[in-house]
Design an enzyme around this catalytic site. Structure first.
Site, short mmCIF file in Angstrom:
data_model
loop_
_atom_site.label_atom_id
_atom_site.label_comp_id
_atom_site.label_asym_id
_atom_site.label_seq_id
_atom_site.Cartn_x
_atom_site.Cartn_y
_atom_site.Cartn_z
N HIS A 185 -3.80 13.77 0.11
CA HIS A 185 -4.03 12.89 1.41
C HIS A 185 -2.80 13.12 2.40
O HIS A 185 -3.15 13.39 3.49
CB HIS A 185 -4.25 11.61 1.10
N TYR A 191 1.59 2.69 15.62
CA TYR A 191 2.25 2.89 14.24
C TYR A 191 3.93 3.23 14.45
O TYR A 191 4.64 3.11 13.64
CB TYR A 191 1.53 3.78 13.43
N GLU A 222 -10.69 3.77 3.43
CA GLU A 222 -9.73 4.55 2.66
C GLU A 222 -9.99 4.17 0.96
O GLU A 222 -9.83 3.26 0.67
CB GLU A 222 -8.29 4.15 2.80
N ASP A 276 0.86 -1.34 0.03
CA ASP A 276 0.03 -0.02 0.02
C ASP A 276 0.91 1.29 0.12
O ASP A 276 1.68 1.42 1.06
CB ASP A 276 -0.82 0.03 1.40
N LYS A 290 -4.62 -2.20 10.28
CA LYS A 290 -5.13 -2.16 8.95
C LYS A 290 -4.82 -3.88 8.31
O LYS A 290 -5.73 -4.12 7.49
CB LYS A 290 -3.97 -1.69 8.19
N TYR A 343 1.52 5.51 -0.82
CA TYR A 343 0.89 6.88 -0.05
C TYR A 343 1.23 7.85 -1.14
O TYR A 343 1.83 8.67 -0.93
CB TYR A 343 2.07 7.19 1.32
N GLU A 347 -9.17 3.82 -2.36
CA GLU A 347 -7.80 3.70 -3.32
C GLU A 347 -8.20 2.99 -4.61
O GLU A 347 -9.24 2.35 -4.88
CB GLU A 347 -6.84 2.81 -2.39
N ASP A 359 -8.80 0.28 1.94
CA ASP A 359 -7.84 -0.17 3.16
C ASP A 359 -8.55 0.18 4.36
O ASP A 359 -8.34 1.29 4.72
CB ASP A 359 -6.68 0.69 2.73
#
Length: 411
Positions: A130, A239, A194, A123, A248, A125, A196, A228
């Site tokens: 965003h 995190y 999310e 995934d 996730k 970014y 995507e 996601d």
């Protein structure tokens, strides 16, 4: 202009210009199909009627419960299948027309399945809007980290929990940080979606060899909608320093139909200017994205659906080619069926934010769904519906829907 004899609505995602691939079942086992309007073309049965004579080896691929073997035959094969079906849909003397009762199955009578066996999922970014919006929430003085405009930031996700549209999502439990700095174990109160897209890798690369950015697009078979799912309160606690994990890994959703690389070509547009210029291994010209309209709706309980986001994929900062080039620069190999997701796709306006974290400013400003209905994050029985399509004059190509309903946390 292609004129099919089969009635297809002008606003159908599954026009004659699309013909995406998926896995479906009815009273027979799961197998490969192509979507056209409100129908599915049964590829296994079509093969048995000799519709694809140039690929005698395709019979096995059409009968498999995932598309990996079909994808492995390459884009030349998928393009051949699409062209055969397009021609047949415009010819009343074709096998498809003569045997339409056997070859065309109403979509409302089939069950859609995971289209792929996904071995690896990464995934990214890739949307600057965003990344900047999220950075402003948590680091207003420094929204983008110094590395963000130099490389496509990403994390490796969990492939085993990727599920097809319509699969319900139980609310996850996990460690959530408290005011006193200690964790509590409980269901998330900040469940989020999310919006995507995910690129489907269509051929293998070799271990120890990088894929040049100029060749990276050759590795793409097609594209899916991707959700996601994220538990923001669990994510905040876990995190640092290595990124998201249990916040996730519980589920990610995909749409059931893979839109092919060929079908996406009418929607190519220039990608945003990159400043500063990336390092040479990431520099390619022309850099291109896809003009794809994307939306998210939320339907509370058994009520009405409310539109909460409308955005577009055209302004993604890091392109698919750059993602693949960076992913493989160390010699990490791509494999057929891998998914590379874009990360949340957002625009500048509040109505263009692809997740509730942004749209509600981390839960501080609720989104109104209707009279006396608002959301900071998702509640039990909420259903999230994602859609996407490209429109160029009379050519429309879409993904259908990606749905997922939130269930209460398991005991």
């Amino acid at each position: 202009m292609l004129q099919p004899w089969l009635p297809v609505a002008p606003d159908s995602d599954f026009s004659i210009h699309n013909l995406p691939f998926g896995i479906f079942s009815d009273d027979r086992p799961a197998r490969a199909g192509v979507a056209i309007g409100n129908w599915v073309v049964d590829l296994a049965t079509a093969y048995g009627l000799n519709m694809f004579p140039h690929y005698p080896e395709a019979g096995s691929a059409f009968r498999k419960p995932v598309l990996n073997e079909l994808v492995a035959l390459g884009r030349s094969f998928s393009d051949y299948v699409r062209k055969i079906i397009q021609t047949a849909l415009c010819d009343r003397e074709s096998v498809l027309h003569q045997y339409s009762d056997h070859l065309l199955i109403p979509q409302k009578k089939v069950q859609m399945h995971m289209p792929l066996k996904v071995g690896n999922y990464t995934d990214f970014y890739s949307s600057e809007e965003h990344a900047f919006s999220v950075g402003q929430i948590f680091r207003p003085e420094n929204p983008l980290f110094p590395n963000w405009k130099h490389l496509p930031v990403a994390y490796h996700g969990r492939a085993s929990s990727i599920v097809v549209s319509g699969t319900p999502i139980p609310r996850p439990r996990g460690q959530i940080g408290q005011v006193d700095g200690t964790p509590a174990f409980k269901p998330t109160h900040a469940l989020d979606y999310e919006l995507e897209l995910a690129w489907v890798i269509g051929k293998d690369s070799a271990v120890g060899q990088s894929v040049p950015v100029a060749e990276a697009e050759d590795y793409i078979f097609g594209l899916l909608l991707f959700n996601d799912w994220s538990a923001r309160d669990i994510q905040r606690w876990e995190y640092q320093p290595l990124g998201p994990f249990t916040s996730k890994n519980f589920a990610s959703g995909v749409s059931p139909w893979i839109v092919t690389w060929e079908a996406l070509q009418p929607f190519r547009v220039p990608a945003p200017l990159q400043q500063p210029q990336p390092l040479p291994y990431l520099a390619h010209h022309p850099r291109q994205n896809f003009d794809l309209s994307l939306s998210v709706g939320v339907r509370p309980g058994h009520g009405e659906e409310f539109l909460v986001c409308q955005t577009n994929a055209r302004d993604i900062y890091w392109t698919a080619a750059q993602q693949i080039a960076h992913h493989t620069v160390t010699g990490c190999n791509m494999q057929i069926g891998d998914l590379l997701a874009t990360g949340t796709i957002s625009g500048k306006n509040i109505t263009q934010k692809g997740c509730l974290l942004e749209a509600t400013l981390n839960g501080t400003q609720p989104v109104k769904l209707g009279e006396n209905i608002e959301r900071r994050f998702l509640e039990d029985d909420d259903e999230v519906i994602m859609r996407g399509f490209g429109q160029n004059a009379n050519v429309r190509v879409g993904f259908g829907e990606l749905r997922g309903k939130v269930l209460p946390a398991l005991p």
